[in-house]
Scaffold this motif. Structure first.
Motif, PDB file in Angstrom:
ATOM      1  N   ALA A  86       0.817  -1.215   0.000  1.00 20.00           N
ATOM      2  CA  ALA A  86       0.000   0.000   0.000  1.00 20.00           C
ATOM      3  C   ALA A  86       0.850   1.264   0.000  1.00 20.00           C
ATOM      4  CB  ALA A  86      -0.933  -0.010   1.212  1.00 20.00           C
ATOM      5  N   GLU A  87       2.118   1.116   0.418  1.00 24.54           N
ATOM      6  CA  GLU A  87       3.067   2.239   0.410  1.00 24.54           C
ATOM      7  C   GLU A  87       3.971   2.221  -0.819  1.00 24.54           C
ATOM      8  OE1 GLU A  87       3.250   4.698   2.579  1.00 24.54           O
ATOM      9  OE2 GLU A  87       1.609   3.937   3.814  1.00 24.54           O
ATOM     10  N   GLY A  88       3.660   1.328  -1.767  1.00 25.26           N
ATOM     11  CA  GLY A  88       4.433   1.261  -3.006  1.00 25.26           C
ATOM     12  C   GLY A  88       5.692   0.423  -2.916  1.00 25.26           C
ATOM     13  N   VAL A  89       5.812  -0.388  -1.867  1.00 21.86           N
ATOM     14  CA  VAL A  89       7.000  -1.230  -1.684  1.00 21.86           C
ATOM     15  C   VAL A  89       6.653  -2.679  -2.021  1.00 21.86           C
ATOM     16  CG1 VAL A  89       8.674  -2.120  -0.025  1.00 21.86           C
ATOM     17  CG2 VAL A  89       7.949   0.275   0.088  1.00 21.86           C
ATOM     18  N   ALA A  90       7.402  -3.254  -2.943  1.00 21.42           N
ATOM     19  CA  ALA A  90       7.184  -4.645  -3.340  1.00 21.42           C
ATOM     20  C   ALA A  90       8.048  -5.549  -2.466  1.00 21.42           C
ATOM     21  CB  ALA A  90       7.533  -4.840  -4.815  1.00 21.42           C
ATOM     22  N   ALA A  91       7.405  -6.217  -1.523  1.00 23.22           N
ATOM     23  CA  ALA A  91       8.123  -7.051  -0.563  1.00 23.22           C
ATOM     24  C   ALA A  91       7.881  -8.524  -0.850  1.00 23.22           C
ATOM     25  CB  ALA A  91       7.682  -6.728   0.865  1.00 23.22           C
ATOM     26  N   GLY A  92       8.963  -9.253  -1.043  1.00 15.82           N
ATOM     27  CA  GLY A  92       8.863 -10.698  -1.157  1.00 15.82           C
ATOM     28  C   GLY A  92       8.830 -11.317   0.231  1.00 15.82           C
ATOM     29  N   VAL A  93       8.185 -12.467   0.360  1.00 17.54           N
ATOM     30  CA  VAL A  93       8.112 -13.165   1.645  1.00 17.54           C
ATOM     31  C   VAL A  93       8.588 -14.600   1.454  1.00 17.54           C
ATOM     32  CG1 VAL A  93       6.629 -13.975   3.518  1.00 17.54           C
ATOM     33  CG2 VAL A  93       6.212 -11.738   2.459  1.00 17.54           C
ATOM     34  N   LEU A  94       9.565 -14.991   2.255  1.00 14.81           N
ATOM     35  CA  LEU A  94      10.127 -16.339   2.201  1.00 14.81           C
ATOM     36  C   LEU A  94       9.940 -17.002   3.560  1.00 14.81           C
ATOM     37  CD1 LEU A  94      11.780 -18.316   0.371  1.00 14.81           C
ATOM     38  CD2 LEU A  94      13.827 -17.422   1.504  1.00 14.81           C
ATOM     39  N   HIS A  95       9.194 -18.087   3.592  1.00 15.29           N
ATOM     40  CA  HIS A  95       8.935 -18.825   4.830  1.00 15.29           C
ATOM     41  C   HIS A  95       9.964 -19.947   4.979  1.00 15.29           C
ATOM     42  CE1 HIS A  95       6.902 -21.045   7.951  1.00 15.29           C
ATOM     43  NE2 HIS A  95       6.576 -22.051   7.158  1.00 15.29           N
ATOM     44  N   VAL A  96      10.558 -20.030   6.166  1.00 18.39           N
ATOM     45  CA  VAL A  96      11.579 -21.053   6.438  1.00 18.39           C
ATOM     46  C   VAL A  96      11.035 -21.984   7.526  1.00 18.39           C
ATOM     47  CG1 VAL A  96      13.972 -21.481   7.106  1.00 18.39           C
ATOM     48  CG2 VAL A  96      13.385 -19.376   5.868  1.00 18.39           C
ATOM     49  N   PRO A  97      10.372 -23.073   7.137  1.00 18.64           N
ATOM     50  CA  PRO A  97       9.789 -23.973   8.145  1.00 18.64           C
ATOM     51  C   PRO A  97      10.808 -24.889   8.802  1.00 18.64           C
ATOM     52  CG  PRO A  97       9.314 -24.780   5.935  1.00 18.64           C
ATOM     53  CD  PRO A  97      10.003 -23.460   5.775  1.00 18.64           C
ATOM     54  N   SER A  98      11.862 -25.210   8.069  1.00 16.22           N
ATOM     55  CA  SER A  98      12.907 -26.101   8.571  1.00 16.22           C
ATOM     56  C   SER A  98      14.142 -25.256   8.865  1.00 16.22           C
ATOM     57  CB  SER A  98      13.224 -27.188   7.528  1.00 16.22           C
ATOM     58  OG  SER A  98      14.258 -28.032   7.965  1.00 16.22           O
ATOM     59  N   ILE A  99      14.341 -24.944  10.147  1.00 12.28           N
ATOM     60  CA  ILE A  99      15.481 -24.129  10.538  1.00 12.28           C
ATOM     61  C   ILE A  99      16.779 -24.912  10.357  1.00 12.28           C
ATOM     62  CG2 ILE A  99      16.556 -22.872  12.445  1.00 12.28           C
ATOM     63  CD1 ILE A  99      14.046 -21.535  11.395  1.00 12.28           C
ATOM     64  N   LYS A 100      16.695 -26.207  10.615  1.00 12.89           N
ATOM     65  CA  LYS A 100      17.844 -27.077  10.434  1.00 12.89           C
ATOM     66  C   LYS A 100      17.348 -28.493  10.185  1.00 12.89           C
ATOM     67  CE  LYS A 100      22.115 -28.527  12.752  1.00 12.89           C
ATOM     68  NZ  LYS A 100      22.890 -28.487  14.018  1.00 12.89           N
ATOM     69  N   PRO A 101      17.702 -29.101   9.056  1.00 11.23           N
ATOM     70  CA  PRO A 101      18.520 -28.563   7.967  1.00 11.23           C
ATOM     71  C   PRO A 101      17.729 -27.558   7.133  1.00 11.23           C
ATOM     72  CG  PRO A 101      17.644 -30.694   7.348  1.00 11.23           C
ATOM     73  CD  PRO A 101      17.234 -30.476   8.782  1.00 11.23           C
ATOM     74  N   VAL A 102      18.429 -26.792   6.310  1.00 11.80           N
ATOM     75  CA  VAL A 102      17.778 -25.777   5.496  1.00 11.80           C
ATOM     76  C   VAL A 102      18.473 -25.684   4.147  1.00 11.80           C
ATOM     77  CG1 VAL A 102      19.217 -23.835   6.286  1.00 11.80           C
ATOM     78  CG2 VAL A 102      16.849 -23.420   5.580  1.00 11.80           C
ATOM     79  N   ASP A 103      17.722 -25.276   3.140  1.00 14.28           N
ATOM     80  CA  ASP A 103      18.267 -25.116   1.796  1.00 14.28           C
ATOM     81  C   ASP A 103      18.982 -23.761   1.709  1.00 14.28           C
ATOM     82  OD1 ASP A 103      18.808 -24.891  -0.899  1.00 14.28           O
ATOM     83  OD2 ASP A 103      16.859 -25.639  -1.550  1.00 14.28           O
ATOM     84  N   GLU A 104      20.259 -23.769   1.995  1.00 13.41           N
ATOM     85  CA  GLU A 104      21.028 -22.527   2.010  1.00 13.41           C
ATOM     86  C   GLU A 104      21.085 -21.887   0.631  1.00 13.41           C
ATOM     87  OE1 GLU A 104      24.832 -22.884   3.818  1.00 13.41           O
ATOM     88  OE2 GLU A 104      24.091 -23.886   5.613  1.00 13.41           O
ATOM     89  N   ALA A 105      21.194 -22.705  -0.405  1.00 12.55           N
ATOM     90  CA  ALA A 105      21.283 -22.167  -1.765  1.00 12.55           C
ATOM     91  C   ALA A 105      20.013 -21.411  -2.142  1.00 12.55           C
ATOM     92  CB  ALA A 105      21.551 -23.298  -2.756  1.00 12.55           C
ATOM     93  N   ALA A 106      18.862 -21.911  -1.715  1.00 10.65           N
ATOM     94  CA  ALA A 106      17.599 -21.249  -2.042  1.00 10.65           C
ATOM     95  C   ALA A 106      17.487 -19.903  -1.330  1.00 10.65           C
ATOM     96  CB  ALA A 106      16.425 -22.152  -1.666  1.00 10.65           C
ATOM     97  N   ILE A 107      17.934 -19.837  -0.091  1.00 10.89           N
ATOM     98  CA  ILE A 107      17.903 -18.564   0.641  1.00 10.89           C
ATOM     99  C   ILE A 107      18.859 -17.567  -0.009  1.00 10.89           C
ATOM    100  CG2 ILE A 107      18.489 -17.451   2.826  1.00 10.89           C
ATOM    101  CD1 ILE A 107      17.450 -19.939   4.254  1.00 10.89           C
ATOM    102  N   ALA A 108      20.050 -18.028  -0.363  1.00 10.10           N
ATOM    103  CA  ALA A 108      21.026 -17.147  -1.009  1.00 10.10           C
ATOM    104  C   ALA A 108      20.501 -16.629  -2.340  1.00 10.10           C
ATOM    105  CB  ALA A 108      22.346 -17.890  -1.207  1.00 10.10           C
ATOM    106  N   ALA A 109      19.854 -17.501  -3.108  1.00  7.48           N
ATOM    107  CA  ALA A 109      19.318 -17.097  -4.409  1.00  7.48           C
ATOM    108  C   ALA A 109      18.204 -16.068  -4.249  1.00  7.48           C
ATOM    109  CB  ALA A 109      18.807 -18.322  -5.154  1.00  7.48           C
TER     110      ALA A 109
END
Length: 310
Positions: A211-234
């Motif tokens: 609503a303020e003109g900011v395009a925010a992506g949202v990434l949910h991380v359900p598995s804190i460990k182990p986690v897909d590090e490459a996907a977060i970095a990308a």
């Protein structure tokens, strides 16, 4: 609103135990609070009330696991990550025992139980423990899916259960996959990385930012460990700013995890929203969320402030 995660956890175990006679629940005198009493009512001969003796309960669960049972532990998260931490470390994690920890009343939402029952550093404590799987569901559907997955997957699992219900993020078709992160919204101005019930609040914050003109992506991380590090970095690589938001201390939890990954890949500004270096408090949930900047409005306000500061 989604059913409370503790209710869903217990109901799912009752469902699974109907066809799996190896499932046991060990409780530390908190079954009415954790909702493990539903399992006790359905399978009284497979429910073990261990009393206020969390350390002994963890040790007993490890022994039962090595006898072929699938023991689920029932207590407040703070008692596993503090009072019984030595037993979790020595008897469960180091031996890779097939013990499942149903950690209720985690995060800020235990405030009305008293500040002594609030632990906002559990993820930091267990992330550093080799061999420990750490899961933080967003809602009822993800709680049920994680409970099913953990029950049939060998090895120790810590399931972070919130006391209260919250908005639904997923529907009944949801299937949990370890390591996988879940992009819930696209945005090129900022990436909001979140976990647990904070995910729903973060999605609401993204709406306020739009609503303020900011395009925010949202990434949910359900598995804190182990986690897909490459996907977060990308995901972080295509935005100028990364913001983590979690119902946990900013030290060593999701914010620490994301900072470690992003700075090792393609460094960029990272803002961590969560509980600062302070103890938990006894207060109503809404007050606590506002106090620590975790409401949708406070998250959006913080992000806007950072973006406008340049």
């Amino acid at each position: 609103m989604s059913r409370p995660q503790r209710d869903v956890w217990a109901a799912t175990l009752v469902e699974l135990a109907a066809t799996n006679p190896d499932i046991l629940v060990l409780d530390a005198d908190l079954a009415t609070s954790t909702k493990a009493d539903a399992f006790a009512a359905a399978f009284p001969d497979r429910f073990l009330e261990m009393g206020i003796a969390e350390q002994g309960m963890v040790g007993a669960a490890a022994g039962l696991a090595f006898e072929g049972f699938v023991p689920w532990l029932s207590s407040f998260g703070i008692f596993f990550t503090n009072r019984a931490l030595d037993q979790v470390r020595m008897s469960v994690a180091q031996t890779h025992a097939n013990v499942k920890i149903g950690a209720a009343y985690t995060g800020l939402m235990a405030g009305l139980a008293g500040k002594t029952h609030v632990d906002v550093s559990d993820l930091a404590t267990l992330r550093a423990m080799p061999g420990m799987t750490i899961l933080a569901p967003a809602d009822a559907a993800e709680t049920a899916a994680m409970t099913r997955w953990a029950t049939v997957t060998p090895g120790p699992v810590y399931l972070r259960l919130a006391r209260e219900g919250g908005p639904d993020v997923f529907d009944a078709s949801y299937r949990f996959e370890p390591r996988r992160v879940r992009p819930l919204r696209e945005g090129s101005d900022v990436l909001l990385v979140t976990t647990g019930q904070q995910t729903a609040r973060t999605l609401a914050a993204a709406d306020l930012l739009a609503a303020e003109g900011v395009a925010a992506g949202v990434l949910h991380v359900p598995s804190i460990k182990p986690v897909d590090e490459a996907a977060i970095a990308a995901a972080a690589s295509v935005v100028p700013l990364v913001v983590t938001t979690e119902e946990h201390t900013v030290i060593g939890g999701l914010g620490g995890l994301v900072a470690e990954i992003v700075t090792a890949a393609q460094p960029r500004p990272i803002v961590r929203i969560g509980i600062e270096d302070t103890w938990g408090e006894s207060a109503p949930n809404a007050w606590l969320l506002d106090r620590h900047g975790l409401t949708p409005e406070r998250v959006a306000e913080r992000v806007l402030g950072v973006l406008r500061a340049g």
